[in-house]
Every structure is written in C-alpha cells, then in structure tokens.
Design a protein around this motif. Sequence first.
Motif, mmCIF file in Angstrom:
data_model
loop_
_atom_site.group_PDB
_atom_site.id
_atom_site.type_symbol
_atom_site.label_atom_id
_atom_site.label_comp_id
_atom_site.label_asym_id
_atom_site.label_seq_id
_atom_site.Cartn_x
_atom_site.Cartn_y
_atom_site.Cartn_z
ATOM 1 N N ALA A 301 0.827 -1.216 0.000
ATOM 2 C CA ALA A 301 0.000 0.000 0.000
ATOM 3 C C ALA A 301 0.859 1.263 0.000
ATOM 4 C CB ALA A 301 -0.928 -0.016 1.211
ATOM 5 N N ASP A 304 2.052 1.535 -3.765
ATOM 6 C CA ASP A 304 0.990 1.573 -4.783
ATOM 7 C C ASP A 304 -0.300 2.068 -4.129
ATOM 8 O OD1 ASP A 304 -0.859 1.189 -6.776
ATOM 9 O OD2 ASP A 304 -0.448 -0.948 -7.056
ATOM 10 N N SER A 305 -0.673 3.301 -4.434
ATOM 11 C CA SER A 305 -1.852 3.912 -3.808
ATOM 12 C C SER A 305 -3.155 3.217 -4.178
ATOM 13 C CB SER A 305 -1.935 5.395 -4.189
ATOM 14 O OG SER A 305 -2.040 5.544 -5.595
ATOM 15 N N LYS A 306 -3.155 2.495 -5.286
ATOM 16 C CA LYS A 306 -4.379 1.809 -5.735
ATOM 17 C C LYS A 306 -4.325 0.305 -5.481
ATOM 18 C CE LYS A 306 -5.612 5.212 -9.275
ATOM 19 N NZ LYS A 306 -5.995 5.431 -10.685
ATOM 20 N N ALA A 307 -3.349 -0.119 -4.721
ATOM 21 C CA ALA A 307 -3.157 -1.553 -4.493
ATOM 22 C C ALA A 307 -4.388 -2.217 -3.877
ATOM 23 C CB ALA A 307 -1.941 -1.774 -3.594
ATOM 24 N N GLU A 309 -7.491 -1.189 -3.892
ATOM 25 C CA GLU A 309 -8.653 -1.143 -4.790
ATOM 26 C C GLU A 309 -8.586 -2.235 -5.852
ATOM 27 O OE1 GLU A 309 -8.995 2.736 -6.477
ATOM 28 O OE2 GLU A 309 -8.773 3.756 -4.546
ATOM 29 N N ASN A 310 -7.356 -2.518 -6.311
ATOM 30 C CA ASN A 310 -7.185 -3.491 -7.393
ATOM 31 C C ASN A 310 -7.030 -4.933 -6.895
ATOM 32 O OD1 ASN A 310 -7.203 -1.344 -9.219
ATOM 33 N ND2 ASN A 310 -4.979 -1.074 -9.091
ATOM 34 N N LYS A 325 -13.967 -3.076 1.155
ATOM 35 C CA LYS A 325 -12.768 -2.335 0.770
ATOM 36 C C LYS A 325 -12.422 -1.282 1.826
ATOM 37 C CE LYS A 325 -11.915 -4.099 -3.377
ATOM 38 N NZ LYS A 325 -10.641 -4.775 -3.737
ATOM 39 N N GLU A 326 -13.428 -0.609 2.343
ATOM 40 C CA GLU A 326 -13.195 0.428 3.351
ATOM 41 C C GLU A 326 -12.676 -0.161 4.656
ATOM 42 O OE1 GLU A 326 -13.191 3.702 2.949
ATOM 43 O OE2 GLU A 326 -13.527 3.204 0.831
ATOM 44 N N LYS A 329 -9.043 -1.016 4.113
ATOM 45 C CA LYS A 329 -8.226 0.201 4.137
ATOM 46 C C LYS A 329 -7.964 0.663 5.571
ATOM 47 C CE LYS A 329 -9.505 2.097 -0.378
ATOM 48 N NZ LYS A 329 -10.172 3.215 -1.099
#
Length: 391
Positions: A301, A304-307, A309-310, A325-326, A329
């Motif tokens: 994380a 990769d800021s979008k890790a 999410e993907n 997802k939340e 996070k």
Amino acid sequence: MKKLVFSLTLLTSMVMFSCEKKINTVTIDANTSGKTIQNPEETTAKGTIQVALLLDTSNSMDGLIEQAKSRLWNIVNTLTTLKFEGKTPDIEIALYEYGNSGLSLESNYIRQVIPLSTDLDLISEKLFALRTNGGNEYCGAVIQDATQKLTWKDGLENMKLIYIAGNEPFTQGSINYKEAISDALKKGIYINTIHCGGYEEGIRGFWKDGADVGQGKYFNIDSNAKVRYIVTPYDDQISQCNVRLNKTYIGYGSMGTEKKRAQEVQDANAQSISGANYTERAVSKSKAVYKNESWDLVDKAKTDSKALENLKNEELPAELKNKSKEEIKTIIAQKTKERETIQKEMDELSKKRQAFIDEESKKTKSQDDLGNAITTSIYSFAKAKGYVVVN
C-alpha cells in the motif's frame, strides 16, 4: 557599433560557457582508476549499493559459512547507515558459491545462489542452506561469472562491490583472474579479496594482488574463529519489539502465507546463531531497506496507492476475505501506524545499542572476521563515492 555588439555577444558566450563548465566540473578520486566521478551535488538520484558475496564452499570452509551467517545482518545494518544526498540508497545483495565438488566441472564449480536482490529474507534463507564439499576453487571464473551475469546498475551514484573469500591460490582455473577483474572494473565494479589464512600466505597466493588489480581491499581472516558479540542492555527490548513488528505483516497473494512463514524461519535462523545476531536482524527489519511489497499488504500500500482497490478477493488472506474495501483500508492504515510506531521505538533503541557497542569495542581488539572485513571496506568505498554515514 557592429564590432561592439559582436564583442559583447562573444563575451557573454564565453561567460556562459565558463559557468557551464563550472557547473559540470568533475572530480578524480585515487580509488577510481582515474575515472571521472560526477560531483554528488549534480545528481538527484538516491543511488544503489550492490554487493556480491562470492564464498568458497569447499570442505575446509565451514567456518567461513558460519561467519557469513553470523555477520549478514551486521553487514546489512552497516549499509543502512549510508546516505546519498540525504537519501537512503537501495541495497541489493547477491550470493555465489564456488569450489564445491557437488557442482559441475562445466560450470567451473560455480553456482549463482541468488542474483542481486532486495529480498533480505531470501538471501538469509539461501545462505543458511549452503553446505560445504571438497572441490577446486577457480577465483577468476567466479569473478567473471558474477561480472557478466549479475545485473549491475549504470550511474556514477551507484556503488558496486564484489567480495570473494577463500583459501586456495587465487590463480587456479583456466580463466585469468586479471582479465576477469579488468572486465569488472570496466563496469565500475571493485574487487575485494578475503583470504582465509595468514596474511603472508595470502600474498603468496595472489589474493592481495587480486585486490590490488581490482582497486579494492585485501584482508586476511581466521575463518574458523567464532564471531564474538557484544551483548547490550537493549537487546531484549529490541527482540520484544520484533515480535510485535511481525504481527503487523499481512500476507497477500500466492506468496503471502509462505513468505510470512519464511520471515519467522529466518528469525529462528538468526536466533540459532546467537541472541545478539537475532537482535541484529531485528534492527535490520526496522529499516527502510527491509521491504516486502511482493507479499505484505502494508508495504504494498505504501508503494501503490491503488493496491487495495485493485486487489482481487482470492488474493486476500483469510482474515480479510469477508471485509469491505473500506474496512480493509482501515485495517491496513492501523497496521501501518502500528508498524511505524514500533520501528521508531526500535530505531531509538538501536542507536543506544550501537553507542554501547562502540564504547565497549574500544576496550577490546577488533576481530578479523568476514563481517568486519566487509564493513571496514564499505565505509572506505562509500566515502570515495560521495556517501555519508548517518547513524
């Protein structure tokens, strides 16, 4: 009037050229074979330190391998004290074995155990798996192989070092060591030799000549000597922090479970050498160079800021599979904060620990072993390359 304008234009051009030359001034260092080295202030690169360890694993070298196991994390911690333009350089370590009769004659009894890598746990795993077996030690051949087959980085900000350790004459084998070393120098790789035996014997066996040709350092060590550690009042606290630190790792993907288990195995390997060695490894794990984004969600994380999410559901560990997802996070953010807190605590303790070791070291003679040979020369090369030591 035209002559005046022309003269002013010419004068301006000369001044600009002079300034440009001043900005691009280079320096020559005695340790770089007359090569030009860019002024450190000119580059914004953070640099990479690449170290290849070439270890003789013939029958008589059990002590050498034990010293390598004992000093791996001390070497890593030495490297982590270096900064280039205020930035922490990347660290890559490669491992070769040579002189082992269990390897093939076609390979010159050489094996690349692990290429240049930032995976410190994997390096430790491969090192602890080495076994000795009688054979022929071809120094020129292993230097040539490491020079040609490892991925060495270009750029004057990078520091590239080979350390070869063994006890038989440096001249063995069909590949001339001077030619192999010459090819290494063309890539900016410096050769350091560590003879496992007497100083004069190493000179007669051309180990010192190998270092002289390679513009590196020559050392001799007693490879059978057991590494001496200085136990400090901070070791237990750092070790306890390490247990808490391990709990902040969240494995993901196909390697998550396996690599998390491997982390614990390498903790145990370090502990099997000594409590102080385990502490050295714990200190390494508190540093920026210990990064595991390939299997740990917290490190991933960060890079990769979008890790998150993907991330696919099947890549998640069991404890996160039913989370949104939340929620994931939030958990990762908590683990990140927790890890940073522990690492900061470990950093403060490790500084006190090192100060204690430095003070105690003044009272005893420095031990001539593999780790001390490597750390001594690293600082020398670092200074020549424009790196500074920040403890």
